[in-house]
Each structure stands twice: as C-alpha cells, then as structure tokens.
Scaffold this motif. Structure first.
Motif, PDB file in Angstrom:
ATOM      1  N   VAL A 284       9.255  -4.965   2.425  1.00 39.20           N
ATOM      2  CA  VAL A 284       8.118  -5.670   3.041  1.00 39.20           C
ATOM      3  C   VAL A 284       7.707  -5.014   4.345  1.00 39.20           C
ATOM      4  CG1 VAL A 284       7.356  -7.852   4.033  1.00 39.20           C
ATOM      5  CG2 VAL A 284       8.726  -7.854   1.942  1.00 39.20           C
ATOM      6  N   GLU A 285       8.679  -4.775   5.234  1.00 41.12           N
ATOM      7  CA  GLU A 285       8.370  -4.212   6.552  1.00 41.12           C
ATOM      8  C   GLU A 285       7.809  -2.798   6.460  1.00 41.12           C
ATOM      9  OE1 GLU A 285       7.867  -4.483  10.624  1.00 41.12           O
ATOM     10  OE2 GLU A 285       8.298  -6.022   9.117  1.00 41.12           O
ATOM     11  N   PRO A 286       8.389  -1.895   5.624  1.00 37.55           N
ATOM     12  CA  PRO A 286       7.788  -0.563   5.498  1.00 37.55           C
ATOM     13  C   PRO A 286       6.338  -0.599   5.000  1.00 37.55           C
ATOM     14  CG  PRO A 286      10.021  -0.518   4.667  1.00 37.55           C
ATOM     15  CD  PRO A 286       9.701  -1.950   4.953  1.00 37.55           C
ATOM     16  N   VAL A 287       6.035  -1.506   4.074  1.00 37.83           N
ATOM     17  CA  VAL A 287       4.647  -1.643   3.596  1.00 37.83           C
ATOM     18  C   VAL A 287       3.746  -2.087   4.745  1.00 37.83           C
ATOM     19  CG1 VAL A 287       3.122  -3.015   2.121  1.00 37.83           C
ATOM     20  CG2 VAL A 287       5.222  -2.078   1.188  1.00 37.83           C
ATOM     21  N   LYS A 288       4.233  -3.039   5.532  1.00 37.48           N
ATOM     22  CA  LYS A 288       3.469  -3.539   6.676  1.00 37.48           C
ATOM     23  C   LYS A 288       3.224  -2.418   7.687  1.00 37.48           C
ATOM     24  CE  LYS A 288       3.750  -7.026  10.338  1.00 37.48           C
ATOM     25  NZ  LYS A 288       4.606  -8.086  10.932  1.00 37.48           N
ATOM     26  N   ILE A 289       4.272  -1.636   7.967  1.00 31.45           N
ATOM     27  CA  ILE A 289       4.148  -0.528   8.926  1.00 31.45           C
ATOM     28  C   ILE A 289       3.205   0.544   8.382  1.00 31.45           C
ATOM     29  CG2 ILE A 289       5.409   1.387   9.976  1.00 31.45           C
ATOM     30  CD1 ILE A 289       7.824  -0.500  10.222  1.00 31.45           C
ATOM     31  N   ASN A 290       3.325   0.845   7.077  1.00 37.22           N
ATOM     32  CA  ASN A 290       2.457   1.847   6.465  1.00 37.22           C
ATOM     33  C   ASN A 290       0.985   1.443   6.590  1.00 37.22           C
ATOM     34  OD1 ASN A 290       0.826   2.919   4.065  1.00 37.22           O
ATOM     35  ND2 ASN A 290       2.647   4.194   3.942  1.00 37.22           N
ATOM     36  N   ARG A 291       0.695   0.204   6.255  1.00 33.72           N
ATOM     37  CA  ARG A 291      -0.701  -0.266   6.329  1.00 33.72           C
ATOM     38  C   ARG A 291      -1.191  -0.284   7.774  1.00 33.72           C
ATOM     39  NH1 ARG A 291       0.018  -4.911   1.683  1.00 33.72           N
ATOM     40  NH2 ARG A 291      -0.582  -3.581  -0.083  1.00 33.72           N
ATOM     41  N   HIS A 292      -0.303  -0.629   8.699  1.00 32.23           N
ATOM     42  CA  HIS A 292      -0.687  -0.630  10.112  1.00 32.23           C
ATOM     43  C   HIS A 292      -0.991   0.793  10.571  1.00 32.23           C
ATOM     44  CE1 HIS A 292       0.296  -1.333  14.576  1.00 32.23           C
ATOM     45  NE2 HIS A 292      -0.892  -1.819  14.322  1.00 32.23           N
ATOM     46  N   CYS A 293      -0.176   1.754  10.120  1.00 31.93           N
ATOM     47  CA  CYS A 293      -0.425   3.156  10.470  1.00 31.93           C
ATOM     48  C   CYS A 293      -1.767   3.636   9.906  1.00 31.93           C
ATOM     49  CB  CYS A 293       0.710   4.042   9.944  1.00 31.93           C
ATOM     50  SG  CYS A 293       2.254   3.875  10.860  1.00 31.93           S
ATOM     51  N   GLN A 294      -2.054   3.235   8.677  1.00 33.35           N
ATOM     52  CA  GLN A 294      -3.337   3.621   8.081  1.00 33.35           C
ATOM     53  C   GLN A 294      -4.499   3.018   8.874  1.00 33.35           C
ATOM     54  OE1 GLN A 294      -3.801   3.882   3.757  1.00 33.35           O
ATOM     55  NE2 GLN A 294      -1.683   3.203   3.542  1.00 33.35           N
ATOM     56  N   ALA A 295      -4.329   1.750   9.295  1.00 39.69           N
ATOM     57  CA  ALA A 295      -5.380   1.099  10.087  1.00 39.69           C
ATOM     58  C   ALA A 295      -5.523   1.776  11.446  1.00 39.69           C
ATOM     59  CB  ALA A 295      -5.053  -0.380  10.269  1.00 39.69           C
TER      60      ALA A 295
ATOM     61  N   ASP B 163       2.370   3.749  -2.322  1.00 37.00           N
ATOM     62  CA  ASP B 163       2.397   3.639  -3.789  1.00 37.00           C
ATOM     63  C   ASP B 163       3.836   3.612  -4.301  1.00 37.00           C
ATOM     64  OD1 ASP B 163      -0.310   3.514  -4.030  1.00 37.00           O
ATOM     65  OD2 ASP B 163      -0.586   5.642  -4.504  1.00 37.00           O
ATOM     66  N   VAL B 164       4.677   4.500  -3.733  1.00 37.52           N
ATOM     67  CA  VAL B 164       6.084   4.551  -4.145  1.00 37.52           C
ATOM     68  C   VAL B 164       6.789   3.241  -3.800  1.00 37.52           C
ATOM     69  CG1 VAL B 164       8.315   5.643  -3.676  1.00 37.52           C
ATOM     70  CG2 VAL B 164       6.294   7.054  -4.027  1.00 37.52           C
ATOM     71  N   ILE B 165       6.565   2.744  -2.577  1.00 35.59           N
ATOM     72  CA  ILE B 165       7.234   1.507  -2.143  1.00 35.59           C
ATOM     73  C   ILE B 165       6.800   0.323  -2.999  1.00 35.59           C
ATOM     74  CG2 ILE B 165       7.566  -0.116  -0.243  1.00 35.59           C
ATOM     75  CD1 ILE B 165       7.173   2.240   1.684  1.00 35.59           C
ATOM     76  N   LEU B 166       5.488   0.201  -3.238  1.00 36.76           N
ATOM     77  CA  LEU B 166       4.986  -0.921  -4.043  1.00 36.76           C
ATOM     78  C   LEU B 166       5.477  -0.817  -5.482  1.00 36.76           C
ATOM     79  CD1 LEU B 166       1.319  -1.236  -2.703  1.00 36.76           C
ATOM     80  CD2 LEU B 166       3.249  -2.746  -2.237  1.00 36.76           C
TER      81      LEU B 166
END
Length: 395
Positions: free
Chosen positions: A98-109, A133-136
């Motif tokens: 969950v946290e890596p996905v959140k961080i990834n999306r924040h980095c993209q933003a 994609d890999v994480i999801l």
C-alpha cells in the motif's frame, strides 16, 4: 365288593409297573436334562466367549481407526495453524504494497510539477509506471493467494469437523463395546431386556459401510492435507517471487532517479558555467560600449576642429582660396574622422544589440537554472528521500 388275591396282586403289580415306567421316563428325562444343561451351558459359555472375543476385536478395530483419526487430526490441525500463519504473512505482504503505491503515485504527481522542457517523458517516468504496474500486479496475486488459503482452511476445517464427529462417535462406541466386553453373568447391570432382540436392523450400517465411512473421512483429510502442502509451496514461491519482482522494480526506478538527478545537475552545472561566462562578457561588453561612446565623443572634438578650420579657410579672398595641401589634408581628415565615427557608431550599435542578446541569454540561463533546481528539488529532495522508506521484505 371284595377283590380277590389275584386282583390284589394284579393291582399292586400294575402300580409298580406304572411307577417303574414313570421312574424310567424320569430317569431318561433327568439324563437328557443333565446333558442339555451341560450342552447349553457349554454352548452358552462358548457363545458368550465368542461374543466377548468379537467385542474385543471390535474394540481393537475402533482403537485402530481412532489412532488413524487422531493422527490425521494432528496433521490437519498442524496444517490449519501453518496456513493461518501463512495467511497472516501474505496479509502483511499485501499491506506492505500500500505505502509503495502511495509513494509512487505521489512521486508521479510531484514530477508533474516540473516546468518547461524539464517536464519530459524520461526513463524515470517510464520506470515509475513499470514499478506501480509490478506492485499492483503483485498485490492482485497476493490477494488471490489469500482467497485460496481461506478456501483451503475452510476445506481443512470441514475435513476436521467430520473426523472429530467420527472420533466422538467412535469414542462412544469404544466405551460401550469395552463395557459390554467386560460384562458377565453376575454383574448387577446384566438384566433381561427381551425387547432389544426384536429391534429390526433397518437403518444400521454394515461393517463394510462402517469402514468405508471412516476411510472416506480419512482419505478426505489426507487429500486436504496434501492440497494444503501443495498450496503452501505455491504461495511461498509466490511470496518470494513477488518480493523479488517488486524489489527489482524499485531498485531500477531508484537507480534511474539517481541517474536523472546526476544528468540534471550536470546540465545545471554547464548552464551555471555558461552563465558566468555570459556575465563576464556582459561586463566586458559594457566596458567596450563605454569605450566606444567615449571614442565617438573624442572624435567629435577633432571633427569640430577640422570643420572649424575648413570654415575659417573658406574666408580666404580671391586666389588665396586655393586648394592647397592643407585644404586637401583637412578634407581627408574630415572624411577619415567621419568614417571612424561611423565605424564606431556601427560598432556601438552592434554592441548594443549584442548586449540585449547577452542580457536575454543571461535571463534565459538564470530561468533555466531555476527550472533545473526545481527539478532537482522534486527528484532528489522530494522523491528520492521519500522513496528511501520503501522496503520489500520476504514475509
């Protein structure tokens, strides 16, 4: 009426004969009764002994299957506990995505806040997309594993329920048969119950059905145990593989972030160096412009002297107004000074134009450096620092 001696003798003999016949019959009956008592006693004892033996054999059979059921129950309980622990591990692994996905999306933003040419579709952006994609994908696989484990736990518990029910019934049957095998004629609870012999056998199982029932329960337990072990092997492999995949995607993305920051810093350093050179040129050009302006101003004094001389010499009378050597020299001087002034004015104009271009280049470089600094801040200070908290471990 009186009887004769003959009649009396006949009567007595008859009574004796009748008594003797009766006694003979009784003796025969007693002998038969004795034999019957011996035979029935022996038969009854043999029958009772045979029943006791059968009961003991039955108790042993029940003991055997109780042991099998106990063993399978132990294996099932162990498998259920192991699967529950595995399910918890998979849950933890799923939560860890969950946290890596959140961080990834924040980095993209954050990287969408890059401005101008820095808002480029670079390899970092591609790897961020690959990473999420890999994480999801891994989280979907882990969620599916949890469903499979939950279903297998349900099946194991179902098999355990049937085994425990069978075990309970066998414990009851074992207790009854064991007590029945120890029963003897002089025990107080041995009483006549004539109606029990009249109970029909409808609804009762046969020995083969009884054994088949237990074998089916044991076989089901063995099957679910094997399925559990297979599932555990698959899930543990998935846990390892997903952890490795997410770690590798994270490593590649973090590496590209570092490389991109290096590239941006190099570009910024080059622009900073170029800005220094431009600013040096601005200073030098400003001095040149001042020198040109002073040079033009200095030439105006000489031009005034030359033109004044020429005007004064135009006052010469008659033949004195001669195109002599001074006249020619003054005209040549005037032409030369004007040419020099024109040249200096042209150079001053060019210098002014170039000064504007240099100033524009200075502003553009300063703006570009600010853009690069913003990009470095986003990638290094915001994204890389935040991504350092990402850690995929094998649960």
């Amino acid at each position: 009426m009186k009887y004769s001696i003959h009649q009396w003798n006949q009567h007595n003999n008859a009574k004796i004969q009748h008594a003797q016949r009766a006694r003979t019959i009784v003796e025969s009956l007693r002998d038969e009764a004795t034999r019957a008592l011996e035979e029935t006693s022996k038969h009854t004892k043999n029958t009772q002994r045979a029943v006791t033996t059968r009961l003991n054999q039955r108790v042993q059979k029940v003991d055997h299957w109780q042991g099998e059921i106990e063993h399978k129950l132990h294996e099932l309980n162990s498998e259920i506990d192991t699967l529950l622990n595995l399910k918890e591990n998979v849950n933890e692994a799923l939560k860890a995505t969950v946290e890596p996905v959140k961080i990834n999306r924040h980095c993209q933003a954050l990287r969408e806040q890059r401005t101008d040419v820095e808002n480029v579709h670079d390899i970092v952006e591609k790897d961020l997309a690959k990473e999420i994609d890999v994480i999801l994908s891994c989280s979907d696989v882990l969620a599916d594993c949890i469903e499979q484990i939950t279903e297998q736990i349900r099946k194991n518990r179902s098999a355990r329920y049937h085994l425990e029910k069978d075990k309970k019934d066998k414990l009851t049957a074992h207790s009854i048969d064991d007590e029945a095998s120890q029963l003897h004629n002089n025990m107080a609870n041995a009483q006549r119950r004539p109606l029990t012999a009249k109970v029909t056998l409808e609804g009762y199982s046969t020995p083969s059905q009884w054994q088949d029932f237990t074998e089916v329960n044991v076989a089901k337990a063995e099957k679910e145990r094997d399925n559990s072990r297979d599932l555990r092997g698959v899930v543990e492999g998935i846990l390892k593989r997903t952890t490795e995949n997410m770690t590798e995607a994270n490593r590649k993305c973090s590496f590209q972030f570092s490389e991109r920051v290096k590239e941006t810093k190099i570009a910024k350093k080059k622009m900073t160096s170029e800005l220094d050179h431009v600013m040096q040129e601005v200073s030098a050009l400003e001095k040149s412009i001042l020198d040109l302006e002073e040079g033009i101003k200095a030439k105006e004094g000489s031009l005034m002297v030359c033109e004044t001389r020429m005007e004064m010499r135009q006052a010469r009378p008659n033949y004195e107004y001669c195109v002599d050597s001074p006249h020619k020299q003054l005209r040549a001087e005037n032409s030369q000074i004007n040419e020099n002034i024109s040249r200096l004015v042209e150079l001053l104009h060019d210098a002014t134009v170039q000064m504007k271009d240099l100033k524009r280049q200075q502003l553009e470089l300063q703006e570009e450096i600010k853009i690069k600094e913003n990009t470095i801040y986003i990638d290094e200070v915001c994204c890389i620092a935040e991504r350092e908290s990402i850690s995929f471990k094998f649960f």
